[in-house]
Design a protein around this motif. Structure first.
Motif, PDB file in Angstrom:
ATOM      1  N   HIS A 115       0.853  -1.190   0.000  1.00 39.47           N
ATOM      2  CA  HIS A 115       0.000   0.000   0.000  1.00 39.47           C
ATOM      3  C   HIS A 115       0.885   1.235   0.000  1.00 39.47           C
ATOM      4  O   HIS A 115       2.088   1.179   0.271  1.00 39.47           O
ATOM      5  CB  HIS A 115      -0.920   0.003   1.224  1.00 39.47           C
ATOM      6  N   PRO A 123      -6.454  -5.270  -3.323  1.00 33.23           N
ATOM      7  CA  PRO A 123      -7.401  -5.430  -2.217  1.00 33.23           C
ATOM      8  C   PRO A 123      -7.180  -6.705  -1.411  1.00 33.23           C
ATOM      9  O   PRO A 123      -7.456  -6.731  -0.201  1.00 33.23           O
ATOM     10  CB  PRO A 123      -8.761  -5.462  -2.917  1.00 33.23           C
ATOM     11  N   SER A 124      -6.669  -7.748  -2.038  1.00 33.28           N
ATOM     12  CA  SER A 124      -6.503  -9.006  -1.317  1.00 33.28           C
ATOM     13  C   SER A 124      -5.531  -8.874  -0.151  1.00 33.28           C
ATOM     14  O   SER A 124      -5.588  -9.641   0.812  1.00 33.28           O
ATOM     15  CB  SER A 124      -6.023 -10.103  -2.269  1.00 33.28           C
ATOM     16  N   LEU A 126      -5.612  -6.733   2.035  1.00 34.26           N
ATOM     17  CA  LEU A 126      -6.338  -6.206   3.185  1.00 34.26           C
ATOM     18  C   LEU A 126      -7.330  -7.205   3.761  1.00 34.26           C
ATOM     19  O   LEU A 126      -8.111  -6.865   4.658  1.00 34.26           O
ATOM     20  CB  LEU A 126      -7.070  -4.915   2.811  1.00 34.26           C
ATOM     21  N   ALA A 127      -7.309  -8.421   3.256  1.00 35.93           N
ATOM     22  CA  ALA A 127      -8.206  -9.446   3.779  1.00 35.93           C
ATOM     23  C   ALA A 127      -7.943  -9.659   5.270  1.00 35.93           C
ATOM     24  O   ALA A 127      -6.795  -9.770   5.700  1.00 35.93           O
ATOM     25  CB  ALA A 127      -8.015 -10.750   3.015  1.00 35.93           C
ATOM     26  N   LEU A 130     -10.300  -5.581   6.504  1.00 41.88           N
ATOM     27  CA  LEU A 130     -11.547  -5.002   6.034  1.00 41.88           C
ATOM     28  C   LEU A 130     -12.611  -6.087   5.908  1.00 41.88           C
ATOM     29  O   LEU A 130     -12.302  -7.273   5.769  1.00 41.88           O
ATOM     30  CB  LEU A 130     -11.360  -4.322   4.675  1.00 41.88           C
ATOM     31  N   ALA A 132     -15.813  -8.020   3.961  1.00 41.16           N
ATOM     32  CA  ALA A 132     -15.999  -8.448   2.568  1.00 41.16           C
ATOM     33  C   ALA A 132     -16.582  -7.316   1.737  1.00 41.16           C
ATOM     34  O   ALA A 132     -16.193  -7.109   0.584  1.00 41.16           O
ATOM     35  CB  ALA A 132     -16.897  -9.686   2.526  1.00 41.16           C
ATOM     36  N   LEU A 135     -13.764  -4.811   1.002  1.00 42.27           N
ATOM     37  CA  LEU A 135     -12.860  -5.297  -0.043  1.00 42.27           C
ATOM     38  C   LEU A 135     -13.495  -5.168  -1.418  1.00 42.27           C
ATOM     39  O   LEU A 135     -12.842  -4.770  -2.388  1.00 42.27           O
ATOM     40  CB  LEU A 135     -12.477  -6.752   0.235  1.00 42.27           C
ATOM     41  N   ILE A 138     -13.418  -1.585  -2.815  1.00 40.20           N
ATOM     42  CA  ILE A 138     -12.136  -1.143  -3.372  1.00 40.20           C
ATOM     43  C   ILE A 138     -12.069  -1.439  -4.864  1.00 40.20           C
ATOM     44  O   ILE A 138     -11.574  -0.635  -5.664  1.00 40.20           O
ATOM     45  CB  ILE A 138     -10.971  -1.825  -2.632  1.00 40.20           C
ATOM     46  N   GLU A 139     -12.622  -2.577  -5.270  1.00 38.46           N
ATOM     47  CA  GLU A 139     -12.555  -2.992  -6.675  1.00 38.46           C
ATOM     48  C   GLU A 139     -13.314  -2.037  -7.597  1.00 38.46           C
ATOM     49  O   GLU A 139     -13.025  -1.978  -8.797  1.00 38.46           O
ATOM     50  CB  GLU A 139     -13.115  -4.408  -6.824  1.00 38.46           C
ATOM     51  N   VAL A 167     -11.681   1.576   3.821  1.00 38.99           N
ATOM     52  CA  VAL A 167     -10.229   1.528   3.683  1.00 38.99           C
ATOM     53  C   VAL A 167      -9.593   2.790   4.277  1.00 38.99           C
ATOM     54  O   VAL A 167      -8.496   2.747   4.837  1.00 38.99           O
ATOM     55  CB  VAL A 167      -9.818   1.326   2.211  1.00 38.99           C
TER      56      VAL A 167
END
Length: 483
Positions: A115, A123-124, A126-127, A130, A132, A135, A138-139, A167
């Motif tokens: 980041h 985004p993965s 931040l699993a 954050l 679901a 996440l 973000i996409e 985020v």
């Protein structure tokens, strides 16, 4: 000086004579060191009793610790080069661990990688930090029209619009808060994260801009991102002050400056004891005091500086017996998102972060917490015992540490960190443009180009170099400079 901002040629400072530096924080000391190294006769005037400003060394339970800033960004050269120039190169140390956590949703969660000041490229990564939904939000950045930032934008507002508030609240806020003690929904992206701001203007999405910044960073010179000093970064101001006096400079403590007045041969610098004559002056104090000093000779600069806001905070340092404390979670500490409603905003596991501290006190475990940020300063008005108590409560909840400390220290930094809202750099340009119309005076410090130590040193060097360029080395006489 930004040439396009000047409406007229820059006036030259009177040649020769004393240069007075007002303020012995790291910016003032760095300016004095630069000037003295170039052969200028330097007098530093400091209202307090010590050098260093927010760099402060102290002791707890008999061991040396930092009670202020503890590290410098090593990817910028200015602070590291200054440390080496004043004989501290052999003390430079990277942190013993680069891992940290975020204390959110009642658990310590690993700080994600990949980041830029909390803005993710993937985004993965931040699993677990954050939800679901966060996440997935973000996409959406990839589906939005090209990003528009104009001349400046608040980083929190911009990232929330592109990637969602979660985020920002869970990652951008605690990271930026750790640097500025500020509110990311007000902080200028252009001032605080300039490389990301530039990338956003060139890329259609925020995700692509983050990737561009990361690729550029990967090509940078390898090495630690941060460095400290064995014995504490608080050793740096004293070493710089010693180097200044070794070059013939003078540092006077307990000497607040009350007024600055232009004169035919330079400047009159009035203290509570005497008036000094100076060929040139570097103003290296926070924005409020600088505004008062410049009010008579540059109302425009003073008005801009008076509008700069500051955040206050306290650092609570605690020492525990290792035998009582048990094991802490791995890493250098944790950050706390304000949205979680905790009192503590961050904690550093100092004995784990700095190997020199662990070696100096193997039987002790030293930690520190920070309390307070812009707009959230209620606890700063409480007494030391209350600040220690709330720190212990939050540490117990985050780490399980319930032992009683053997020593504690509370260090209050009132108005310690200038805030960089949208438009800050334009304000700084106006200040410098106004000051440049006066002969032989410059400004520097944390209120201008960055709150980090390298940025403060860089602003000091800029101010000193501009003074050097328009003056000549002094001819020293025994009674020069007094009325």
């Amino acid at each position: 000086m930004n040439a396009q901002l000047r409406a007229e040629p820059e006036p030259a400072a009177p040649p020769g004579g004393r240069v007075v530096v007002i303020g012995a924080g790291i910016a003032g000391l760095a300016a004095a060191h630069r000037l003295a190294s170039a052969g200028r006769r330097v007098t530093v005037l400091e209202a307090g009793s010590r050098p260093g400003g927010k760099l402060l060394a102290g002791q707890i339970a008999g061991v040396q610790v930092d009670l202020g800033a503890e590290s410098v960004l090593a990817r910028r050269p200015e602070a590291v080069e200054l440390a080496r120039a004043v004989g501290l190169g052999d003390r430079l140390r990277p942190p013993a661990t680069a891992t940290a956590s975020v204390w959110t949703r009642d658990a310590l969660r690993p700080m994600p990688k990949g980041h830029v000041m909390g803005v993710p490229g993937d985004p993965s990564a931040l699993a677990g930090l954050l939800s679901a939904e966060g996440l997935a939000r973000i996409e959406r950045d990839r589906e939005l029209p090209p990003a528009e930032v104009g001349e400046d934008v608040a980083i929190g507002e911009f990232v929330a619009a592109r990637m969602g508030r979660e985020v920002v609240d869970r990652l951008v806020e605690p990271l930026l808060g750790g640097v500025y003690a500020g509110d990311s929904y007000r902080i200028s992206m252009r001032a605080a994260v300039p490389k990301l701001f530039d990338a956003v203007r060139e890329r259609p999405t925020l995700t692509e801009a983050v990737g561009a910044v990361q690729r550029a960073a990967a090509q940078a010179t390898p090495g630690p991102v941060f460095l400290g000093l064995a014995g504490g970064l608080g050793l740096l101001p004293g070493a710089v002050a010693d180097a200044v006096t070794a070059r013939g400079g003078e540092i006077r403590y307990g000497t607040p400056v009350q007024a600055l007045t232009r004169a035919a041969d330079g400047w009159r610098v009035r203290t509570d004891r005497e008036t000094l004559t100076a060929a040139a002056v570097v103003v290296a104090v926070p924005a409020g005091p600088a505004a008062r000093l410049l009010a008579a000779e540059s109302p425009a600069a003073a008005g801009e500086l008076a509008a700069v806001e500051y955040a206050s905070m306290s650092l609570v340092t605690l020492a525990f017996r290792r035998a009582d404390a048990g094991a802490l979670p791995a890493g250098s500490g944790f950050l706390v998102p304000p949205v979680d409603g905790r009192t503590v905003k961050a904690s550093t596991f100092s004995s784990q972060k700095w190997s020199w501290l662990g070696e100096a006190a193997p039987d002790l475990l030293v930690l520190r917490t920070s309390v307070g940020r812009y707009g959230d300063e209620e606890y700063l008005h409480r007494d030391d015992a209350d600040l220690v108590a709330v720190s212990r409560t939050d540490l117990a909840a985050a780490t399980g540490l319930t032992a009683a400390p053997v020593a504690t220290r509370v260090t209050r930094w009132t108005d310690g960190l200038p805030q960089y809202p949208v438009g800050h750099l334009a304000r700084v340009a106006r200040v410098r443009d106004a000051v440049a119309k006066l002969p032989g005076i410059r400004v520097c410090g944390a209120a201008y180009d960055g709150v980090g130590i390298p940025a403060c040193v860089a602003s000091a060097h800029r101010a000193a170099d501009e003074i050097i360029a328009t003056s000549t080395p002094a001819r020293t006489t025994e009674n020069e400079g007094r009325e």
